[in-house]
Design a protein around this motif. Structure first.
Motif, PDB file in Angstrom:
ATOM      1  N   ASP A 142     -15.964 -30.178  29.508  1.00 11.46           N
ATOM      2  CA  ASP A 142     -16.974 -29.317  30.137  1.00 11.46           C
ATOM      3  C   ASP A 142     -16.926 -29.421  31.672  1.00 11.46           C
ATOM      4  O   ASP A 142     -17.009 -28.419  32.375  1.00 11.46           O
ATOM      5  CB  ASP A 142     -18.362 -29.723  29.620  1.00 11.46           C
ATOM      6  CG  ASP A 142     -19.453 -28.846  30.203  1.00 11.46           C
ATOM      7  OD1 ASP A 142     -19.372 -27.612  30.043  1.00 11.46           O
ATOM      8  OD2 ASP A 142     -20.365 -29.398  30.877  1.00 11.46           O
ATOM      9  N   LEU A 143     -16.750 -30.669  32.172  1.00  8.86           N
ATOM     10  CA  LEU A 143     -16.647 -30.858  33.624  1.00  8.86           C
ATOM     11  C   LEU A 143     -15.433 -30.153  34.203  1.00  8.86           C
ATOM     12  O   LEU A 143     -15.495 -29.532  35.281  1.00  8.86           O
ATOM     13  CB  LEU A 143     -16.596 -32.342  33.962  1.00  8.86           C
ATOM     14  CG  LEU A 143     -17.900 -33.143  33.763  1.00  8.86           C
ATOM     15  CD1 LEU A 143     -17.668 -34.620  34.051  1.00  8.86           C
ATOM     16  CD2 LEU A 143     -18.989 -32.599  34.677  1.00  8.86           C
ATOM     17  N   ARG A 144     -14.290 -30.282  33.455  1.00 11.96           N
ATOM     18  CA  ARG A 144     -13.067 -29.635  33.951  1.00 11.96           C
ATOM     19  C   ARG A 144     -13.245 -28.111  33.987  1.00 11.96           C
ATOM     20  O   ARG A 144     -12.760 -27.431  34.910  1.00 11.96           O
ATOM     21  CB  ARG A 144     -11.887 -30.016  33.070  1.00 11.96           C
ATOM     22  CG  ARG A 144     -11.459 -31.477  33.206  1.00 11.96           C
ATOM     23  CD  ARG A 144     -10.138 -31.721  32.486  1.00 11.96           C
ATOM     24  NE  ARG A 144      -9.752 -33.109  32.580  1.00 11.96           N
ATOM     25  CZ  ARG A 144     -10.026 -34.023  31.641  1.00 11.96           C
ATOM     26  NH1 ARG A 144     -10.715 -33.669  30.545  1.00 11.96           N
ATOM     27  NH2 ARG A 144      -9.648 -35.275  31.808  1.00 11.96           N
ATOM     28  N   ALA A 145     -13.947 -27.591  33.049  1.00 11.46           N
ATOM     29  CA  ALA A 145     -14.158 -26.136  33.000  1.00 11.46           C
ATOM     30  C   ALA A 145     -15.022 -25.679  34.174  1.00 11.46           C
ATOM     31  O   ALA A 145     -14.758 -24.657  34.819  1.00 11.46           O
ATOM     32  CB  ALA A 145     -14.806 -25.744  31.665  1.00 11.46           C
ATOM     33  N   ARG A 146     -16.071 -26.454  34.450  1.00 11.83           N
ATOM     34  CA  ARG A 146     -16.947 -26.108  35.579  1.00 11.83           C
ATOM     35  C   ARG A 146     -16.206 -26.241  36.914  1.00 11.83           C
ATOM     36  O   ARG A 146     -16.390 -25.431  37.838  1.00 11.83           O
ATOM     37  CB  ARG A 146     -18.181 -27.008  35.553  1.00 11.83           C
ATOM     38  CG  ARG A 146     -19.126 -26.685  34.363  1.00 11.83           C
ATOM     39  CD  ARG A 146     -20.128 -27.792  34.128  1.00 11.83           C
ATOM     40  NE  ARG A 146     -21.002 -27.958  35.281  1.00 11.83           N
ATOM     41  CZ  ARG A 146     -21.888 -28.942  35.388  1.00 11.83           C
ATOM     42  NH1 ARG A 146     -21.981 -29.848  34.419  1.00 11.83           N
ATOM     43  NH2 ARG A 146     -22.657 -29.017  36.453  1.00 11.83           N
ATOM     44  N   LEU A 147     -15.373 -27.290  37.024  1.00 11.06           N
ATOM     45  CA  LEU A 147     -14.591 -27.465  38.254  1.00 11.06           C
ATOM     46  C   LEU A 147     -13.616 -26.319  38.465  1.00 11.06           C
ATOM     47  O   LEU A 147     -13.441 -25.810  39.576  1.00 11.06           O
ATOM     48  CB  LEU A 147     -13.847 -28.814  38.192  1.00 11.06           C
ATOM     49  CG  LEU A 147     -12.983 -29.165  39.422  1.00 11.06           C
ATOM     50  CD1 LEU A 147     -13.834 -29.236  40.687  1.00 11.06           C
ATOM     51  CD2 LEU A 147     -12.244 -30.478  39.194  1.00 11.06           C
TER      52      LEU A 147
ATOM     53  N   LYS B  47     -14.000 -23.337  37.427  1.00 13.42           N
ATOM     54  CA  LYS B  47     -14.756 -22.156  37.808  1.00 13.42           C
ATOM     55  C   LYS B  47     -15.085 -22.168  39.306  1.00 13.42           C
ATOM     56  O   LYS B  47     -15.008 -21.152  40.003  1.00 13.42           O
ATOM     57  CB  LYS B  47     -16.042 -22.114  36.979  1.00 13.42           C
ATOM     58  CG  LYS B  47     -16.839 -20.828  37.170  1.00 13.42           C
ATOM     59  CD  LYS B  47     -18.039 -20.815  36.228  1.00 13.42           C
ATOM     60  CE  LYS B  47     -18.829 -19.505  36.411  1.00 13.42           C
ATOM     61  NZ  LYS B  47     -19.998 -19.459  35.494  1.00 13.42           N
ATOM     62  N   VAL B  48     -15.456 -23.387  39.808  1.00 19.21           N
ATOM     63  CA  VAL B  48     -15.732 -23.505  41.254  1.00 19.21           C
ATOM     64  C   VAL B  48     -14.471 -23.240  42.064  1.00 19.21           C
ATOM     65  O   VAL B  48     -14.493 -22.543  43.093  1.00 19.21           O
ATOM     66  CB  VAL B  48     -16.304 -24.899  41.573  1.00 19.21           C
ATOM     67  CG1 VAL B  48     -16.393 -25.099  43.085  1.00 19.21           C
ATOM     68  CG2 VAL B  48     -17.681 -25.065  40.943  1.00 19.21           C
TER      69      VAL B  48
END
Length: 475
Positions: A8-13, A15-16
């Motif tokens: 989930d963190l990698r996905a949010r990163l 996206k940023v």
């Protein structure tokens, strides 16, 4: 569970990162445009930057304020907003040019009453040393003003400056109380370049015993000294100096003995401006008559003791300026006695005062060679007689060489005989001169508009080459 959280963190990163990439892509055209505009701006050469340094330097010199005089209003100490200091703040090129132009730094004036509160003795000495250090070997001018409120360290800074730069000082102007001269007690120069010395002693009340003047010898070794000025209670006898090169002396409160001392000692004197003060008890002995063969300009200042003029003979006198009213027969007698021995070569006479017993015979007998004449506050009877004699068709021998005529503070209207007299002065022969300038300057707030006939006459005189001013003050 941990694996799911990391994903989930990698996905949010990611996206940023995508958002940043998108913003960068939008910024790139603006950055390219900025670089292009900056490149164009950098390619512009300002016209002032293309001037040769010597021309820029000369422009800087024309921006300097005139050197202060004792009679002028107090000025501030050197400010960053004025030339030459302002040139150090514009750009590197101007700073380099200013610092490499010695003549920008030859004139230093300090009003010590206005020194910044944070100033101390060491900082003041450093500022003076930095300033004059930029002048190189050029002759220097140093002007100082200070009164009771002046900080104590200022006296030490003045003394240090005179001692350090005595070999280069060409002009010195000191407006100080006597207490601030005490640091000069053991200093006698020499001042090999000094030509102009001006001294004022404000708040000096009453007579001063010469034994109190322990600074008398400070300027005694100045062989090139040519101009002396004393005001605000300062008098010539308070200082010793060389008389050999003296050509101009100004003293606004000269005791009779000092007056005699100056005119007897300064044999090369060419200009003298003075007010000779007396308590009415002093009598000049007739045996002290002095002939000054080189004196060509004399200014008799307000409160002048006219009896002193009986002693002075100035056969070479060309310019006489009178600023003291002549209102009684004794003054009139003494002044005419002086003119009788000193006016044969007189070319300019200016009176900024009232002479109650003035007659046209003064000019016919004592000043026949005048080329410039200025009179102040004379009455209508005198003016009527003067213009009657001025008419060349009737009196061709009256002031035949007059070229400039000025009346100040005289409230009279031009009459037909006056205009006729001016018109007669537009024609000359080999023995006379044309009147080139006529000025009728009314008192402030008082002025009568010439009628149409008078205005037409003035226009005719202008067309024939005469410069005319009729109206309020112009200077």
């Amino acid at each position: 569970m941990i694996s799911s959280f990391n994903a989930d963190l990698r996905a949010r990163l990611a996206k940023v990162d995508a958002s940043i990439a998108e913003l960068n892509s939008r910024l790139r055209p603006f950055e390219d445009a900025r670089k292009q505009l900056q490149s164009q701006l950098d390619g512009i050469v300002y016209p002032v930057a293309t001037l040769p340094p010597e021309i820029t330097s000369n422009i800087f010199l024309h921006c300097l304020l005139p050197s202060p005089e004792l009679s002028s209003p107090l000025k501030d100490h050197p400010l960053m907003s004025r030339a030459p200091l302002v040139f150090l703040r514009v750009c590197k090129m101007w700073r380099d040019i200013a610092l490499s132009t010695p003549r920008l730094w030859v004139d230093l004036h300090f009003n010590f009453v206005e020194l910044p509160d944070e100033m101390d003795g060491d900082e003041l000495k450093k500022r003076i040393a930095d300033w004059f250090g930029r002048a190189g070997a050029c002759p220097l001018s140093f002007s100082v003003r200070g009164f009771m409120e002046m900080e104590a360290f200022a006296s030490d800074a003045i003394s240090a400056t005179l001692r350090s730069y005595a070999p280069q000082l060409q002009s010195i102007c000191l407006q100080l109380e006597t207490a601030y001269f005490e640091d000069f007690e053991d200093f006698t120069g020499p001042f090999p370049m000094l030509q102009n010395l001006a001294i004022a002693l404000p708040f000096l009340d009453g007579e001063v015993d010469n034994q109190m003047l322990n600074f008398q010898n400070t300027f005694s070794n100045a062989p090139r000294l040519s101009q002396l000025s004393f005001t605000e209670e300062a008098t010539p006898s308070m200082f010793l100096y060389s008389f050999d090169a003296l050509s101009k002396v100004t003293c606004d409160s000269c005791p009779p003995d000092d007056f005699l001392f100056v005119v007897q000692s300064a044999s090369s004197l060419r200009e003298l401006a003075c007010s000779i003060e007396s308590d009415g008890m002093y009598v000049f002995p007739d045996s002290d008559v002095i002939t000054h063969d080189h004196l060509h300009t004399l200014h008799l200042m307000p409160n002048c003791f006219f009896d002193s003029l009986r002693l002075l003979r100035s056969p070479a006198l060309q310019n006489l300026r009178l600023s003291e009213n002549i209102t009684n027969p004794d003054e009139n007698r003494d002044f005419l006695a002086f003119l009788a021995h000193s006016s044969a070569s007189l070319r300019s006479f200016s009176a900024s005062c009232r002479i109650t017993m003035l007659t046209t015979d003064w000019f016919a007998i004592f000043m026949p060679g005048l080329t410039e004449l200025e009179l102040n506050r004379q009455d209508r009877v005198f003016l009527r007689d003067f213009f009657q004699r001025l008419d060349r068709t009737e009196n061709p021998g009256f002031l035949p060489h007059l070229q400039s005529l000025t009346f100040r503070g005289c409230t009279f209207s031009m009459t037909a005989p006056m205009l006729s007299a001016l018109s007669s002065r537009t024609i000359a022969d080999d023995q006379t001169s044309i009147l080139k300038s006529f000025r009728h300057i009314w008192p402030t707030g008082v002025y009568t508009i010439p009628n149409d006939s008078t205005a037409a006459s003035f226009r005719g005189l202008v067309e024939r080459g005469m410069t005319i001013h009729v109206g309020g003050p112009v200077d």
